[in-house]
Design a protein around this motif. Structure first.
Motif, short mmCIF file in Angstrom:
data_model
loop_
_atom_site.label_atom_id
_atom_site.label_comp_id
_atom_site.label_asym_id
_atom_site.label_seq_id
_atom_site.Cartn_x
_atom_site.Cartn_y
_atom_site.Cartn_z
N PRO A 8 14.68 -39.43 0.49
CA PRO A 8 14.53 -40.22 -0.94
C PRO A 8 13.17 -40.73 -0.93
N LEU A 9 12.74 -41.39 0.09
CA LEU A 9 11.48 -42.03 -0.04
C LEU A 9 10.34 -41.12 -0.41
N VAL A 10 10.13 -39.82 0.38
CA VAL A 10 9.12 -39.05 0.09
C VAL A 10 9.15 -38.01 -1.35
N ALA A 11 10.46 -37.86 -1.95
CA ALA A 11 10.75 -37.32 -2.88
C ALA A 11 10.51 -38.18 -4.10
N ALA A 12 10.70 -39.51 -3.92
CA ALA A 12 10.25 -40.59 -5.11
C ALA A 12 8.87 -40.61 -5.35
N ALA A 13 8.19 -40.35 -3.99
CA ALA A 13 6.50 -40.59 -4.14
C ALA A 13 6.21 -39.31 -4.88
N ALA A 14 6.77 -38.00 -4.41
CA ALA A 14 6.29 -36.86 -5.20
C ALA A 14 6.55 -36.72 -6.56
N LEU A 15 7.59 -37.30 -6.96
CA LEU A 15 7.91 -37.15 -8.21
C LEU A 15 6.93 -38.21 -9.16
N ALA A 16 6.74 -39.08 -8.45
CA ALA A 16 5.58 -40.20 -9.00
C ALA A 16 4.42 -39.50 -9.22
N VAL A 17 3.92 -38.69 -8.31
CA VAL A 17 2.60 -37.85 -8.42
C VAL A 17 2.70 -36.85 -9.68
N PHE A 18 3.97 -36.16 -9.68
CA PHE A 18 4.03 -35.26 -11.01
C PHE A 18 3.69 -35.91 -12.24
N LYS A 19 4.47 -37.26 -12.24
CA LYS A 19 4.38 -38.09 -13.74
C LYS A 19 2.87 -38.70 -13.86
N ALA A 20 2.34 -39.12 -12.75
CA ALA A 20 1.01 -39.75 -12.87
C ALA A 20 -0.15 -38.69 -13.25
N ILE A 21 0.05 -37.52 -12.78
CA ILE A 21 -0.83 -36.59 -13.26
C ILE A 21 -0.56 -36.05 -14.87
N GLU A 22 0.52 -35.98 -15.18
CA GLU A 22 0.95 -35.90 -16.53
C GLU A 22 0.37 -37.00 -17.55
N LYS A 23 0.84 -38.24 -16.97
CA LYS A 23 0.28 -39.60 -17.81
C LYS A 23 -1.05 -39.81 -17.94
N GLY A 24 -1.66 -39.39 -17.00
CA GLY A 24 -3.17 -39.56 -16.82
C GLY A 24 -4.03 -38.36 -17.04
N LYS A 25 -3.27 -37.39 -17.50
CA LYS A 25 -3.97 -36.21 -17.97
C LYS A 25 -4.85 -35.75 -17.19
N LEU A 26 -4.43 -35.59 -15.99
CA LEU A 26 -5.49 -35.53 -14.69
C LEU A 26 -5.65 -34.05 -14.64
N LEU A 27 -5.12 -33.12 -15.08
CA LEU A 27 -5.43 -31.67 -14.68
C LEU A 27 -6.82 -31.56 -15.66
N GLY A 28 -6.81 -32.02 -16.95
CA GLY A 28 -7.90 -31.96 -17.79
C GLY A 28 -9.17 -32.78 -17.17
N ASN A 29 -8.73 -33.72 -16.51
CA ASN A 29 -10.02 -34.40 -15.93
C ASN A 29 -10.52 -33.78 -14.49
N ALA A 30 -9.52 -33.21 -13.92
CA ALA A 30 -9.74 -32.31 -12.76
C ALA A 30 -10.77 -31.26 -13.07
N GLU A 31 -10.43 -30.64 -14.21
CA GLU A 31 -11.33 -29.28 -14.63
C GLU A 31 -12.53 -29.84 -15.25
N ALA A 32 -12.69 -31.04 -16.03
CA ALA A 32 -13.89 -31.52 -16.48
C ALA A 32 -14.76 -31.96 -15.50
N MET A 33 -14.14 -32.93 -14.58
CA MET A 33 -15.01 -33.37 -13.54
C MET A 33 -15.41 -32.33 -12.57
N GLY A 34 -14.85 -31.38 -12.44
CA GLY A 34 -15.04 -30.23 -11.52
C GLY A 34 -16.14 -29.47 -11.97
N SER A 35 -16.17 -29.26 -13.26
CA SER A 35 -17.42 -28.46 -13.65
C SER A 35 -18.65 -29.39 -13.96
N TYR A 36 -18.28 -30.50 -14.11
CA TYR A 36 -19.64 -31.34 -14.03
C TYR A 36 -20.13 -31.49 -12.63
N LEU A 37 -19.13 -31.76 -11.70
CA LEU A 37 -19.82 -31.97 -10.19
C LEU A 37 -20.47 -30.66 -9.82
#
Ligand SMILES: *Cc1c(COP(=O)(O)O)cnc(C)c1O
Length: 396
Positions: A284-313
């Motif tokens: 339960p502990l690690v699964a709750a954390a991993a679920l929150a990881v998915f949600k945080a990536i969606e909420k923060g639109k972090l795929l887009g940020n990874a792509e944009a910051m990746g190409s900038y870097l």
């Protein structure tokens, strides 16, 4: 206590299996970490590619706190709410199939090896072909799968049934396939191997070969998965799907969790009750954390940020290459998984950067590995590039 006191404890009580930098980190927030003496660092390799959302992301910390108050662990002979929801989430983001949970990348790959052998046992096939310069973990089977001799030395006899071929060389792979072959395993981008990116043409041919010879295609996405490349999983860049996919590292963004994803087409009657298990797997502990990881990536639109910051870097690193052609041979990678191949050993550069407050990694002796958190900003990238510029100019 000071770092020197901690070092003394290590020297007396901890087996010396790691080359340690002499820094003791005690606090982190996003892309920043602080050591025991209060010195601040910009962390561009957080948690060895584990802390994909940076250190102590508030949503992950809250998910852990909330779950810890309710239930830390139940054994896998009971259902778990968070494990069920996490499995659904992983499948929605990857490909139709089912998930086995474990605690690390090596265990996820070990599970893939067991799955492949069980799958092949009906037809007497057991051999797995893996790539030179790959990295799949440190258990006896996964270190054997790892195509780097330095990890094998002294641990012989190694388990049978592994063959290594050069990466990105389709003819060599095709020739290696024999009557006993059951699976081909690779990292779409080799991490430990120096940020070597699979070519799209190569992976398409590998997929077709697996189809033709009825082989399982195993992708080790322990390092490339969970958004680092700007997509949830690196296979999405190639327009093909693996049959098995190993995940860990960023999946928990700091808690130990691994997963093997198995395509629906092949999962039936292979790993049945009692044939594989993990006491802690997906608790339960690690699964709750991993679920929150998915949600945080969606909420923060972090795929887009990874792509944009990746190409900038990447473009800023290309600038450095233009400025220091004698030092830098090549810049490569996708998203926030970048490598800078040097014309000289990189250890001294990593040390000098750390002294100036930037943490990165060096692999294969001369490839700087730069994998900042998906929450990284342009300003932090500029700061990191400025520090690299200073160190390169000292050395050139
Ligand atoms: C880190 C890594 C592993 C091993 O993961 P552990 O959690 O250390 O067992 C396996 N495969 C790849 C591609 C990795 O980067």
């Amino acid at each position: 206590m000071k770092t020197s006191d901690i070092r003394a404890l290590y020297e007396e009580f901890v087996l010396p299996t790691y080359a340690r930098s002499g820094v003791c980190l005690v606090k982190g927030k996003g892309s920043k970490v602080w050591d025991l003496e209060g010195k601040e660092y910009l962390d561009f390799f957080p948690g060895w590619a584990v802390s994909g959302l940076g250190h102590c992301h508030p949503d992950i910390v809250n998910a852990i706190k909330n779950q810890a108050r309710k239930l830390l662990h139940v054994a896998n002979n009971y259902y778990g709410v968070k494990q069920a929801l996490l499995a659904k989430k992983i499948i929605e983001k990857s490909f139709p199939g089912r998930v086995f949970f474990c605690n690390s990348g090596a265990e996820a790959m070990e599970s893939a090896i067991k799955f492949a052998r069980k799958f092949g046992s009906k037809t007497g096939r057991y051999e797995m072909i893996t790539m030179e310069r790959s990295f799949h973990g440190r258990t006896l089977a996964t270190l054997t799968a790892t195509g780097q001799e330095k990890f094998h030395k002294g641990f012989e006899p190694l388990p049978e049934g592994f063959k290594h071929v050069p990466f990105n060389d389709f003819d060599a792979l095709k020739q290696a396939v024999g009557p006993k072959t059951i699976a081909i395993a690779l990292e779409p981008i080799q991490g430990e191997g120096g940020i070597q990116v699979a070519s799209p043409d190569y992976l398409k041919k590998v997929k077709a070969l697996c189809h033709e010879k009825n082989l399982l295609l195993v992708f080790d996405e322990v390092q490339t998965g969970m958004g680092r490349t700007g997509k949830w999983f690196a296979f999405e860049h190639y327009g093909i799907e693996p049959d098995l996919m190993a995940l860990a590292k960023s999946l928990g963004s700091g808690v130990p969790i691994g997963a093997l994803v198995v395509n629906r087409k092949i999962q039936e009657e292979v790993l049945t009750p009692g044939t594989h298990a993990s006491t802690y797997g997906g608790n339960p502990l690690v699964a709750a954390a991993a679920l929150a990881v998915f949600k945080a990536i969606e909420k923060g639109k972090l795929l887009g940020n990874a792509e944009a910051m990746g190409s900038y870097l990447k473009s800023r690193l290309e600038e450095l290459k233009g400025k220091y052609p004698n030092l830098i041979k090549e810049v490569r990678g996708i998203g926030l998984m970048l490598g800078v191949e040097l014309n000289r050993p990189g250890a001294e550069i990593v040390n000098r950067l750390r002294e100036r407050g930037l943490l990165i990694n060096c692999t294969q002796e001369n490839v700087l590995r730069i994998m900042p958190a998906m929450t990284v900003t342009k300003r932090m990238i500029d700061q990191a590039v400025r520090l690299m510029d200073q160190v390169f100019s000292e050395l050139s």
